[in-house]
Design an enzyme around this catalytic site. Structure first.
Site, mmCIF file in Angstrom:
data_model
loop_
_atom_site.group_PDB
_atom_site.id
_atom_site.type_symbol
_atom_site.label_atom_id
_atom_site.label_comp_id
_atom_site.label_asym_id
_atom_site.label_seq_id
_atom_site.Cartn_x
_atom_site.Cartn_y
_atom_site.Cartn_z
ATOM 1 N N SER A 70 0.798 -1.225 0.000
ATOM 2 C CA SER A 70 0.000 0.000 0.000
ATOM 3 C C SER A 70 0.832 1.277 0.000
ATOM 4 C CB SER A 70 -0.940 0.008 1.210
ATOM 5 O OG SER A 70 -1.928 -0.989 1.081
ATOM 6 N N HIS A 121 -1.105 5.342 8.828
ATOM 7 C CA HIS A 121 -0.925 4.106 8.067
ATOM 8 C C HIS A 121 -0.593 4.443 6.620
ATOM 9 C CE1 HIS A 121 -2.143 -0.298 7.443
ATOM 10 N NE2 HIS A 121 -1.329 -0.287 8.482
ATOM 11 N N THR A 123 -1.656 4.262 3.375
ATOM 12 C CA THR A 123 -2.403 5.043 2.380
ATOM 13 C C THR A 123 -2.625 6.486 2.812
ATOM 14 O OG1 THR A 123 -3.466 3.018 1.578
ATOM 15 C CG2 THR A 123 -4.479 5.117 0.950
ATOM 16 N N HIS A 256 -6.876 -10.137 3.467
ATOM 17 C CA HIS A 256 -5.705 -10.852 3.990
ATOM 18 C C HIS A 256 -6.150 -12.062 4.799
ATOM 19 C CE1 HIS A 256 -2.091 -8.612 2.971
ATOM 20 N NE2 HIS A 256 -2.680 -7.459 3.282
ATOM 21 N N ASP A 294 -6.365 0.267 -4.491
ATOM 22 C CA ASP A 294 -4.923 0.529 -4.640
ATOM 23 C C ASP A 294 -4.175 -0.719 -5.085
ATOM 24 O OD1 ASP A 294 -5.282 -0.786 -2.206
ATOM 25 O OD2 ASP A 294 -3.766 0.393 -1.155
ATOM 26 N N HIS A 295 -4.755 -1.879 -4.836
ATOM 27 C CA HIS A 295 -4.219 -3.177 -5.273
ATOM 28 C C HIS A 295 -5.242 -4.230 -4.904
ATOM 29 C CE1 HIS A 295 -3.499 -4.132 -1.059
ATOM 30 N NE2 HIS A 295 -2.902 -2.943 -0.941
#
Length: 436
Positions: A70, A121, A123, A256, A294-295
């Site tokens: 990220s 964090h 992002t 995840h 973002d992914h």
């Protein structure tokens, strides 16, 4: 004569600001097509995100890997530069590159962030930060406090802002919350304060660390759509143009964990924030809304084989496997197996139970989530990120430029061109994506 020139310049500046484009940039962390479609299927409706009139596809690779994390993804999306995995706002050559938010701030924009993670964090930090490692969050907190780039800050993570003696993580003795309040920020910590706040500069840190997952978030923590609505209200009230970055931070974490229920609920919360942004943009007429991932995380597939997904059963699920394991102990076989039947409608054989029991406690949550998901028809390929492309959706002035196949670095280049905050030439979008 000099006075007249000054007045003319001032008028030009004020006129330019008056017609400058607002940008609401919503990032679903770890979200690609299948995370959206999973939530759409289980909701039984088309998500608001899917109704935006223009759609494109972006590649996400970083400077050193086809599979990004990220930090470089945020750098690419907000600055237009590729960098190394784990780096934020610092390309491989070590120079510091400004984000479009930093450039916009210098051009007179109001800037905001609203996230469900720590505001330091990866992002959100890419909005204002510059570090070689995303783990250096105490430095990022200091950069946020000292830069003054972000006017409205909503999320979690007050521990990065205060000394260890006050329950935080800072070993330098600084209390950045006190520093920011002295510099004009109003500090808030509850949803009630969020509802009432009217200041143009606000630091809202609602938890010590990240906000809780939306599936189990208590009432003393706000929802992403509530934070988004208030951020838009505060940023737009003085008539100046604004840029707001909103992140559905925990879509990534549930992916995840390979937890279909968690992904479902996090995407819905994110989609609610998109709805808030669209409602404002439709009324305002001068606001561009851009929504993207973002992914991709988890390698989610919407079938485990057999040309079927047990949608009706999946819709009846009672919670994430993290919530399930808080109530059921795997060592209590009968209760555990009965619990899986009650929560997810799945039957577990003795052999399957024994295999689950062998899993280390530290890995049980995600392995159980994958097991449950596969029983219902959802497949996963990894517990990490993938190189899969992600969608980008757009609404408002300039939205038609966000179509076709592009790279993530093309997105901010288009935005910076549309908002005229940079002299970057409008990018040529190659069919194969830039950077190949």
């Amino acid at each position: 004569m000099k006075l007249r020139s000054v007045l003319v310049l001032a008028l030009v500046f004020i006129t330019a600001l008056a017609f400058s484009l607002n940008v609401i940039f919503l990032v679903g962390d770890g979200m690609s097509f299948n995370q959206l479609l999973l939530a759409s299927i289980l909701e039984g409706r088309v998500l608001t995100t899917m109704t935006l009139p223009y759609t494109g596809i972006t590649t996400t690779y970083s400077a050193d890997s086809w599979v990004t994390d990220s930090a470089p993804a945020g750098t690419a999306l907000f600055s237009g530069y590729k960098t190394l995995n784990r780096a934020i706002g610092v390309p491989p050559d070590g120079t510091l590159v400004p984000s479009m938010y930093e450039l916009a701030k210098k051009s007179g924009y109001n800037i905001g962030i609203a996230v469900t993670c720590r505001v330091t964090h990866a992002t959100p930090a890419a909005v204002y930060g510059h570090v070689a490692s995303r783990d250096d969050e105490v430095t990022l907190a200091k950069q946020l406090a000292e830069s003054g780039v972000v006017d409205v800050i909503f999320g979690g993570g007050w521990d990065m802002f205060v000394p260890t003696a006050q329950g935080g993580r800072r070993t330098d003795g600084l209390n950045l919350i006190e520093m920011m309040t002295k510099n004009g920020y109003e500090y808030i910590t509850t949803p009630e304060q969020l509802n009432k706040v009217s200041s143009s500069k606000v630091l809202g840190l609602f938890t010590k660390g990240h906000l809780d997952p939306v599936s189990s978030r208590p009432a003393n923590q706000p929802t992403l759509d509530a934070m988004t609505k208030k951020a838009i209200e505060l940023l737009s009230k003085d008539g100046k143009p604004f840029m707001l970055m909103v992140e559905g931070s925990q879509i990534d974490w549930e992916s995840h964990a390979n937890d279909f229920y968690g992904v479902w609920k996090e995407v819905v919360e994110f989609d609610n924030a998109v709805k808030v942004a669209l409602e404002f943009a439709a009324k305002d007429g001068n606001t561009l809304v851009v929504v993207l991932g973002d992914h991709e995380t988890g390698g989610l597939s919407l079938s485990k084989g057999g040309y079927t997904i047990n949608v009706e059963q999946a819709r009846k699920a009672k919670g994430t496997t993290q919530m399930f394991l808080a109530q059921y102990n795997i060592s209590e076989k009968d209760k555990f197996m009965a619990g899986l039947k009650e929560w997810y409608g799945i039957s577990v054989t003795d052999a399957e139970y024994e295999n689950l029991k062998k899993i280390p406690a530290s890995d049980l949550r995600r392995q159980l989530a994958r097991f449950v998901g596969e029983k219902l028809g959802f497949g996963w390929t990894t517990f990490d990120h993938t190189a899969a492309p992600v969608p980008v959706y757009a609404f408002g002035p300039g939205a038609h430029y966000f179509t076709g196949f592009m790279d993530n670095t093309d997105v901010p280049k288009i935005l910076m061109t549309l908002t005229r905050i940079s002299s970057i030439t409008f990018p040529v979008i190659k069919e194969t994506g830039s950077g190949y």
